[in-house]
Scaffold this active site. Structure first.
Site, PDB file in Angstrom:
ATOM      1  N   SER A 160       0.826  -1.212   0.049  1.00 10.40           N
ATOM      2  CA  SER A 160      -0.076  -0.009   0.030  1.00 10.40           C
ATOM      3  C   SER A 160       0.876   1.340  -0.134  1.00 10.40           C
ATOM      4  CB  SER A 160      -0.971   0.050   1.101  1.00 10.40           C
ATOM      5  OG  SER A 160      -1.674  -1.029   1.265  1.00 10.40           O
ATOM      6  N   HIS A 198      -3.126   0.524  -4.694  1.00  7.80           N
ATOM      7  CA  HIS A 198      -2.570  -0.612  -5.354  1.00  7.80           C
ATOM      8  C   HIS A 198      -3.088  -0.555  -7.134  1.00  7.80           C
ATOM      9  CE1 HIS A 198      -1.409  -3.131  -1.751  1.00  7.80           C
ATOM     10  NE2 HIS A 198      -2.325  -2.069  -1.340  1.00  7.80           N
ATOM     11  N   HIS A 202      -5.679  -8.899  -1.407  1.00 12.49           N
ATOM     12  CA  HIS A 202      -5.696  -9.202  -0.040  1.00 12.49           C
ATOM     13  C   HIS A 202      -6.918 -10.195   0.112  1.00 12.49           C
ATOM     14  CE1 HIS A 202      -3.985  -5.164  -0.405  1.00 12.49           C
ATOM     15  NE2 HIS A 202      -3.096  -5.589   0.794  1.00 12.49           N
ATOM     16  N   TYR A 242      -8.978  -9.722   2.583  1.00 15.08           N
ATOM     17  CA  TYR A 242     -10.152  -9.105   2.988  1.00 15.08           C
ATOM     18  C   TYR A 242     -10.774  -8.643   1.810  1.00 15.08           C
ATOM     19  CZ  TYR A 242      -7.275  -4.714   2.124  1.00 15.08           C
ATOM     20  OH  TYR A 242      -6.676  -3.776   1.553  1.00 15.08           O
ATOM     21  N   GLU A 243     -10.234  -8.512   0.601  1.00 14.16           N
ATOM     22  CA  GLU A 243     -11.139  -7.994  -0.607  1.00 14.16           C
ATOM     23  C   GLU A 243     -12.052  -9.275  -0.838  1.00 14.16           C
ATOM     24  OE1 GLU A 243      -8.372  -5.751  -3.558  1.00 14.16           O
ATOM     25  OE2 GLU A 243      -6.885  -6.900  -2.203  1.00 14.16           O
ATOM     26  N   ALA A 260       2.755  -1.883   3.964  1.00 17.76           N
ATOM     27  CA  ALA A 260       2.599  -0.951   4.925  1.00 17.76           C
ATOM     28  C   ALA A 260       2.144  -1.553   6.221  1.00 17.76           C
ATOM     29  CB  ALA A 260       1.713   0.153   4.226  1.00 17.76           C
ATOM     30  N   MET A 283      -1.889  -6.460   6.854  1.00 21.56           N
ATOM     31  CA  MET A 283      -2.941  -7.187   6.484  1.00 21.56           C
ATOM     32  C   MET A 283      -2.529  -8.068   5.087  1.00 21.56           C
ATOM     33  SD  MET A 283      -5.945  -4.501   6.444  1.00 21.56           S
ATOM     34  CE  MET A 283      -6.024  -3.540   7.981  1.00 21.56           C
ATOM     35  N   SER A 284      -1.209  -8.341   5.069  1.00 21.54           N
ATOM     36  CA  SER A 284      -0.663  -8.968   3.911  1.00 21.54           C
ATOM     37  C   SER A 284       0.597  -9.806   4.359  1.00 21.54           C
ATOM     38  CB  SER A 284      -0.311  -8.021   2.888  1.00 21.54           C
ATOM     39  OG  SER A 284       0.665  -7.185   3.162  1.00 21.54           O
ATOM     40  N   ASN A 333       1.945   4.085  10.729  1.00 22.17           N
ATOM     41  CA  ASN A 333       1.338   4.697  11.669  1.00 22.17           C
ATOM     42  C   ASN A 333       1.811   3.821  12.875  1.00 22.17           C
ATOM     43  OD1 ASN A 333      -0.620   2.692  10.104  1.00 22.17           O
ATOM     44  ND2 ASN A 333      -1.217   2.368  12.311  1.00 22.17           N
ATOM     45  N   HIS A 390      -6.762   4.896   6.297  1.00 21.21           N
ATOM     46  CA  HIS A 390      -5.970   4.448   5.064  1.00 21.21           C
ATOM     47  C   HIS A 390      -5.266   5.633   4.337  1.00 21.21           C
ATOM     48  CE1 HIS A 390      -4.878   1.719   1.757  1.00 21.21           C
ATOM     49  NE2 HIS A 390      -5.543   2.284   0.769  1.00 21.21           N
TER      50      HIS A 390
HETATM   51  N1  HPA Z   1      -3.202  -2.381  11.147  1.00 18.72           N
HETATM   52  C1  HPA Z   1      -3.123  -3.127  10.392  1.00 18.72           C
HETATM   53  N2  HPA Z   1      -2.788  -2.911   8.881  1.00 18.72           N
HETATM   54  C2  HPA Z   1      -2.162  -1.902   8.612  1.00 18.72           C
HETATM   55  C3  HPA Z   1      -1.812  -0.666   9.695  1.00 18.72           C
HETATM   56  C4  HPA Z   1      -2.297  -0.911  11.097  1.00 18.72           C
HETATM   57  O1  HPA Z   1      -2.469  -0.199  11.821  1.00 18.72           O
HETATM   58  N3  HPA Z   1      -1.255   0.143   9.206  1.00 18.72           N
HETATM   59  C5  HPA Z   1      -0.857   0.031   7.830  1.00 18.72           C
HETATM   60  N4  HPA Z   1      -1.403  -1.232   7.590  1.00 18.72           N
END
Ligand code: HPA
Length: 281
Positions: free
Chosen positions: A33, A64, A86, A88-89, A116, A217-218, A241, A253
């Site tokens: 991401s 993406h 992903h 989740y998609e 990310a 998430m990947s 973050n 996001h």
């Molecule tokens: N949590 C989960 N996935 C992420 C995060 C997060 O804080 N930041 C970027 N991808």
């Protein structure tokens, strides 16, 4: 959605990609991401949109792009996945990890996974980079291991070892690369979750207790599939973050994509140095 893919189906995707290639790639690079900008450095790329490849999962998330590029990056022949799909998609684990299997069948043995991630380790700051030394496959442990289903023996054994998912030699190259360029490189454990919701403060406190330094998430499914087939993997997380353990700030996001702008030049420098080093006999 296809829960499992056969070798013949994977090879249909391989054929579609191979038909377009003008050189043999040796390194696969998956861009996470907000990190797609790295693909701009690929010289004279052959570009293959994901919708031209059978069974290939399309990217549906902003940040993406959704295409494969094959060309020269810092002197190495690379196949770049600019944007990933992903779990989740709504894709199956077999679909999410198809690109790695296609890379393997194309003859690629070195894989660089980027993502990310949110920082759980309080020492990490947004914009920094973490070398993934190990992972927690929380989604796999709870039933969605990408190797579930008929084992494809052509790739690897039914019960593959996972004691060294992330290649130590590549990790050392990344350390040397970052140190040489004056880039702070954290080292830690990446925990892969399904998403798409970000974590609650209680989720995050749990993840900290179980030993996670960063969360995303990947990556974990791809790394498991790569290890299964004997590929050597380098994993790099861009910290986008800080995890919100006390519940007093929001995670978005947009913030993740914004941090990508700070992270891309660092990742580019590390990856450039690793790729150049890999070409020295
Ligand atoms: N949590 C989960 N996935 C992420 C995060 C997060 O804080 N930041 C970027 N991808």
């Amino acid at each position: 959605m296809r829960e499992f893919l056969t070798l013949a189906e994977i090879d249909q995707a391989v054929q579609a990609v191979r038909a377009k290639l003008t050189a043999q790639p040796t390194v696969g690079l998956v861009l996470g991401s907000g990190l797609g900008g790295l693909a701009e450095r690929v010289e004279n790329p052959v570009v293959i949109p994901y919708d031209a490849i059978p069974f290939w999962p399309q990217s549906t998330v902003p940040g993406h792009v959704g295409r494969l590029l094959c060309g020269s990056l810092f002197g190495a022949q690379v196949l770049v996945q600019q944007g990933r799909a992903h779990f989740y998609e709504g894709y199956s684990m077999a679909e999410v990890t198809l690109p790695v299997r296609v890379m393997k069948r194309l003859g690629i043995d070195t894989l660089i996974l980027t993502n990310a991630a949110g920082a759980i380790n309080p020492a990490y700051q947004p914009g920094e980079v973490m070398l993934i030394t190990d992972h927690i496959s929380l989604v796999g442990m709870t039933g969605f291991n990408p190797l579930r289903g008929p084992n494809l023996d052509e790739f690897g054994p039914r019960f593959p070892d996972m004691s060294q998912v992330y290649d130590r030699g590549l990790a050392e190259l990344a350390r040397t690369a970052a140190a040489g360029a004056g880039i702070r490189l954290h080292e830690g454990v990446y925990c892969g979750l399904s998403g798409p919701s970000f974590e609650s403060p209680a989720d995050l406190r749990f993840l900290r207790v179980i030993g996670a330094d960063a969360v995303g998430m990947s990556t974990v499914p791809e790394a498991i599939v790569a290890r299964h087939s004997g590929m050597r993997t380098l994993g790099l997380s861009g910290i986008s973050n800080k995890a919100n353990l006390d519940g007093n700030t929001l995670t978005t996001h947009e913030e993740v994509l914004e941090a990508g702008k700070m992270i891309v030049p660092k990742l580019e420098t590390i990856i450039e140095r690793v790729l150049r080093r890999l070409q020295v006999p």
